[in-house]
Design an enzyme around this catalytic site. Structure first.
Site, PDB file in Angstrom:
ATOM      1  N   PRO A  10      21.600 -33.071  -9.141  1.00 23.16           N
ATOM      2  CA  PRO A  10      20.910 -34.262  -9.624  1.00 23.16           C
ATOM      3  C   PRO A  10      19.738 -33.977 -10.556  1.00 23.16           C
ATOM      4  CG  PRO A  10      21.346 -34.471  -7.298  1.00 23.16           C
ATOM      5  CD  PRO A  10      21.774 -33.084  -7.682  1.00 23.16           C
ATOM      6  N   ASN A  11      19.687 -34.737 -11.612  1.00 24.28           N
ATOM      7  CA  ASN A  11      18.593 -34.780 -12.592  1.00 24.28           C
ATOM      8  C   ASN A  11      18.559 -33.586 -13.534  1.00 24.28           C
ATOM      9  OD1 ASN A  11      17.449 -37.275 -11.567  1.00 24.28           O
ATOM     10  ND2 ASN A  11      16.847 -36.089  -9.775  1.00 24.28           N
ATOM     11  N   ARG A  18      12.725 -33.653 -18.846  1.00 21.70           N
ATOM     12  CA  ARG A  18      12.104 -33.921 -17.549  1.00 21.70           C
ATOM     13  C   ARG A  18      11.044 -32.870 -17.200  1.00 21.70           C
ATOM     14  NH1 ARG A  18      15.097 -31.919 -12.179  1.00 21.70           N
ATOM     15  NH2 ARG A  18      13.817 -32.973 -10.630  1.00 21.70           N
ATOM     16  N   TYR A  23      10.286 -27.431 -15.490  1.00 22.80           N
ATOM     17  CA  TYR A  23      11.684 -27.113 -15.759  1.00 22.80           C
ATOM     18  C   TYR A  23      11.931 -26.583 -17.174  1.00 22.80           C
ATOM     19  CZ  TYR A  23      11.999 -29.761 -11.451  1.00 22.80           C
ATOM     20  OH  TYR A  23      11.812 -30.194 -10.161  1.00 22.80           O
ATOM     21  N   ASN A  74      22.521 -24.652  -8.565  1.00 27.19           N
ATOM     22  CA  ASN A  74      21.219 -25.301  -8.552  1.00 27.19           C
ATOM     23  C   ASN A  74      21.471 -26.722  -8.075  1.00 27.19           C
ATOM     24  OD1 ASN A  74      18.770 -26.503  -8.873  1.00 27.19           O
ATOM     25  ND2 ASN A  74      18.383 -25.727 -10.934  1.00 27.19           N
ATOM     26  N   ALA A  77      17.342 -31.533  -5.964  1.00 26.33           N
ATOM     27  CA  ALA A  77      16.693 -31.999  -4.731  1.00 26.33           C
ATOM     28  C   ALA A  77      17.635 -31.972  -3.526  1.00 26.33           C
ATOM     29  CB  ALA A  77      16.135 -33.404  -4.938  1.00 26.33           C
ATOM     30  N   HIS A  80      17.171 -29.515  -0.610  1.00 25.34           N
ATOM     31  CA  HIS A  80      16.224 -29.731   0.484  1.00 25.34           C
ATOM     32  C   HIS A  80      16.712 -30.745   1.522  1.00 25.34           C
ATOM     33  CE1 HIS A  80      13.959 -27.711  -2.590  1.00 25.34           C
ATOM     34  NE2 HIS A  80      13.971 -28.768  -3.373  1.00 25.34           N
ATOM     35  N   GLU A  98      21.987 -19.089  -4.907  1.00 28.61           N
ATOM     36  CA  GLU A  98      21.137 -20.276  -5.020  1.00 28.61           C
ATOM     37  C   GLU A  98      20.137 -20.053  -6.150  1.00 28.61           C
ATOM     38  OE1 GLU A  98      18.831 -21.071  -1.524  1.00 28.61           O
ATOM     39  OE2 GLU A  98      17.800 -22.766  -2.462  1.00 28.61           O
ATOM     40  N   HIS A 100      17.023 -21.815  -8.748  1.00 34.58           N
ATOM     41  CA  HIS A 100      16.088 -22.879  -9.127  1.00 34.58           C
ATOM     42  C   HIS A 100      15.311 -22.415 -10.339  1.00 34.58           C
ATOM     43  CE1 HIS A 100      16.978 -24.811  -5.355  1.00 34.58           C
ATOM     44  NE2 HIS A 100      16.800 -23.645  -4.774  1.00 34.58           N
ATOM     45  N   ARG A 107       5.514 -24.827  -4.782  1.00 41.96           N
ATOM     46  CA  ARG A 107       5.362 -26.267  -5.031  1.00 41.96           C
ATOM     47  C   ARG A 107       5.153 -27.014  -3.703  1.00 41.96           C
ATOM     48  NH1 ARG A 107       9.961 -28.170  -9.023  1.00 41.96           N
ATOM     49  NH2 ARG A 107       8.582 -30.019  -9.043  1.00 41.96           N
ATOM     50  N   ARG A 111       9.722 -28.817  -0.687  1.00 41.66           N
ATOM     51  CA  ARG A 111      10.653 -28.003  -1.495  1.00 41.66           C
ATOM     52  C   ARG A 111      10.833 -26.595  -0.918  1.00 41.66           C
ATOM     53  NH1 ARG A 111      11.402 -31.173  -6.161  1.00 41.66           N
ATOM     54  NH2 ARG A 111       9.558 -32.411  -6.623  1.00 41.66           N
TER      55      ARG A 111
END
Ligand code: DHK
Length: 147
Positions: A10-11, A18, A23, A74, A77, A80, A98, A100, A107, A111
């Site tokens: 997502p996103n 963003r 990012y 990736n 969200a 989490h 995994e 990110h 952060r 997270r």
């Protein structure tokens, strides 16, 4: 030739727009090009997929069971929150790295928890788009060592 799947959740379609402080300014299309180039240089074919929907990501993981040698994920969200993604990874028994872009451990505390980490080979975070290059190299080395 090894077959790798790069899955973005997502996103991440909004990369480059963003919150660039977290990012970066690189677009998803550029990240995916980087992945394909790194793969090609290392003799692997990289297929990329992004979705904002948990079920679509799970479907891709299931489909990868018989078509891919490993996955770079990736999950955004969903990292989490998603026990369903964790179960999907465990079900297909493929090596997963995994990934990110940001350092999730530096952060917000929500997270810091990852449902992906317990079923992943390892985690790469905090290196921006270069993390995808590192993840492909790490995944291929893992697959090579395991074969
Ligand atoms: C991407 C997201 O969308 C966040 O929800 C994660 C991750 C971190 C990243 O750094 O790539 O918390």
């Amino acid at each position: 030739m090894k077959q790798l799947l790069v899955l973005n959740g997502p996103n991440l379609n909004l990369l480059g727009i963003r919150q660039p402080e977290f990012y970066g300014a690189t677009t998803l299309a550029d990240v995916e090009d980087l992945c394909r180039q790194t793969g090609a240089a290392l003799g692997a074919e990289v297929t990329c997929f992004q979705s904002n929907h948990e079920g679509a990501l799970i479907d891709q993981i299931h489909a990868a069971r018989t078509t891919r040698d490993g996955i770079i994920l990736n999950a955004g969200a969903l990292t989490h929150t998603s026990i369903a993604l964790m179960d999907a990874i465990q079900s297909v028994e493929l090596p997963v790295v995994e990934l990110h872009l940001s350092n999730i451990h530096a952060r917000e505390s929500f997270r810091h928890k990852s449902w992906i980490a317990p079923v992943a080979v390892g985690q790469i975070c905090g290196f921006g788009p270069a993390g995808y290059d590192l993840a492909i190299r790490a995944l291929l080395a893992h697959i090579e060592a395991a074969s």
